[in-house]
Design an enzyme around this catalytic site. Structure first.
Site: not given
Lengths: 375, 375
Positions: B78, B209, B211, B282
């Protein structure tokens, strides 16, 4: 092929205010539907008065380049499209081809102030339709170009060198001594960026494809002003990053110009310093812009795109300022490199002859920039 | 394991100005070398005076979350790293762990004006070292937090909701009714963005996502304020673009928040309107940011990164302003969702007990956000 009857109507209309004027037979490449150029293009002719009125300017084409974006426009895959019109005398609306070109003024109306007979000029906007022998247009559609540069330079000044100049000056505030990096170093824009960058005092790293005669190309680009020329393999090597760090002496590379995409672009992005900008203007690899996420997050990278057509509209005055600066560099011999193949044709030639010239230029357009020259 | 002799020297030094003061045994998680947390972490203790002097503040930890970035910091991958120090009494320099946490003020020095005993506070900067039971620090290192929000909210306010707030407000000037799109819609930042977006009057499309219990998640996020929740398959479908166009009624989507990367990011970028910004914070897919080049060129897309650690430094006052705004939303019940698992430990517990609590939190950190709570 030619809509003679409607052509005559247009000619009549154009002559309604000056019936005794001599006329010129203008040829223009047009298309009614999008498609492959060989299938959809045709050359039509229409009469133009040789004595323009008011703010009108009559021009004869000196040279029209065939750019990839011109072809994309005909194919219908380019976002900027000329309006279709029946002004050329056709019964169905057609769009004229070509966005870049150099014209010579034949005559001007009595209200025209910025141009006179004999002057050179270029279209002030895209979608002018430059693949034609002559045009009659309002003074505001044309920008005067001084004859201190060559015809090849003037005919191709609007796209490639102007793009290179704007990308080097409008994204990062680069100072003499600063570094930029680019892929496609041997492309027309790449070669222009090398020369303009040198004139601006910038140091450059140009990435080119490896080839048998690599040293020849390196020498050629170095002679144009490239600080360093590296291969795609160098760019992909982590080890090679150390060599670049030695060259730049720790000075962060602030700008990257990308016309390739994919891994090449990822690897180039890794060479950038904090807060740098990566500008994409092409995708020669047909792959997307790929950038490691950590460069965005931890190096505060910005990725932008560049399209000169939109940029000159977005930033008022930028086209004029850019032309002025680029033309000065051409006059001073700082920007010498224009590689074109000439395709000659007579401006007084038939529709078939003009069509054939552009057909030849289109056929050879993958072998380097083609310039149809009207004599 | 514990460097007792040098600890004693520190304690002596700390007591030199107030030899009769009562002391507190503070436990702190530290590492001397980077590596996997289970290999390099240790818990050491040091004595702190219970009556701080001057501008010093003595705090006891209420709660310390375990964030992915805390773990990356220990691993050495990091970019932001705490300084190593011997101030905890170790012979070799060590770095404290943890960047986010909530503290309760136990006592303040006579020059402290912004805090008093009993107040809540959080670190004003990263790298404070929040994985500890107590700390003695200068007033300027702490920001007061009002008790109008829950301990869980206060302990986790600095990273996820603050990131969501800054990304929604600092890149595009979004007005009520405007749309944004995000992937990772069920992540902590995603859930915060849904709630904060709603409070700001924005409309959102959150990609999650697929599911088995998809409808359950859709209902949950909709209840939090999501306008629309779609799957990655929806996002990948060109056909589905029409559905989105119907939802937005042609209003351009101006902002995308990306924490996934790869194809998901490409497909999300295709939903954006002209001049939009895609912000990456991210890379859950471990793939790079991938964006079709034509979106940069013809839609004038801008891609940026977001890292709250750098952003609060780059924009002075942004941390305070953000905390104020986010706290107000929490107080008003607009931002209610904090999903955490508590790991309790006594602040007066032994080094071993404190170590064990963080060890448990680290072990379970992939099953959702862990919060070590000192009782």
């Amino acid at each position: 092929m030619f809509a003679t009857s409607s052509l005559l109507r247009t000619v009549s209309r154009q002559f309604s205010t000056s019936a005794t004027t001599m006329s010129i037979k203008a040829k223009v490449l047009v298309y009614a539907q999008h498609g492959q150029p060989e299938s959809v293009l045709k050359c039509i002719s229409h009469e133009l008065p040789s004595s323009p009125q008011g703010s009108d300017v009559l021009v004869q084409t000196i040279a029209s380049p065939v750019n990839p974006s011109d072809i994309n426009q005909i194919q219908g895959v380019y976002p900027s499209k000329p309006d279709k019109t029946t002004a050329f005398g056709t019964s169905e609306p057609v769009a004229p081809c070509g966005n870049e070109g150099l014209f010579k003024v034949l005559a001007v109306g009595n209200k025209v102030t910025s141009l006179k007979a004999g002057d050179w000029c270029i279209p002030s906007n895209v979608n002018f339709g430059t693949w034609r022998s002559h045009a009659l247009t309002d003074e505001s559609s044309l920008l005067k170009i001084s004859k201190t540069i060559t015809e090849e330079q003037a005919a191709t000044i609007s796209v490639n060198p102007s793009s290179a100049y704007q990308m080097l000056t409008m994204f990062e505030d680069l100072k003499p001594g600063d570094w930029f990096i680019q892929n496609g170093g041997n492309s027309q824009v790449g070669r222009a960026a090398i020369q303009i960058g040198k004139k601006l005092g910038l140091q450059s790293i140009s990435i080119v494809r490896n080839r048998d005669n690599l040293q020849e190309l390196v020498d050629e680009l170095t002679a144009l002003g490239a600080t360093k020329v590296i291969t795609e393999e160098d760019n992909a090597s982590r080890e090679f990053g150390k060599t670049i760090a030695e060259w730049t002496k720790g000075s962060p590379i602030k700008l990257a110009l990308n016309c390739v995409g994919g891994e090449n672009c990822s690897n180039m992005a890794r060479k950038l310093g904090k807060d740098a900008t990566l500008v994409s203007y092409g995708a020669m690899s047909m792959k997307p812009v790929m950038i490691p996420t950590q460069l965005f997050i931890f190096k505060n990278l910005t990725a932008k795109g560049f399209w000169i057509t939109a940029n000159v509209t977005r930033v008022p005055g930028s086209k004029e300022n850019t032309l002025k600066a680029v033309q000065k560099m051409m006059e001073d011999g700082d920007l010498v490199d224009v590689k074109v193949t000439h395709v000659p044709v007579s401006a007084d030639g038939s529709e078939e002859e003009v069509f054939k010239a552009f057909e030849t230029a289109l056929t050879n357009s993958k072998q380097g920039k083609q310039l149809v020259r009207f004599t």
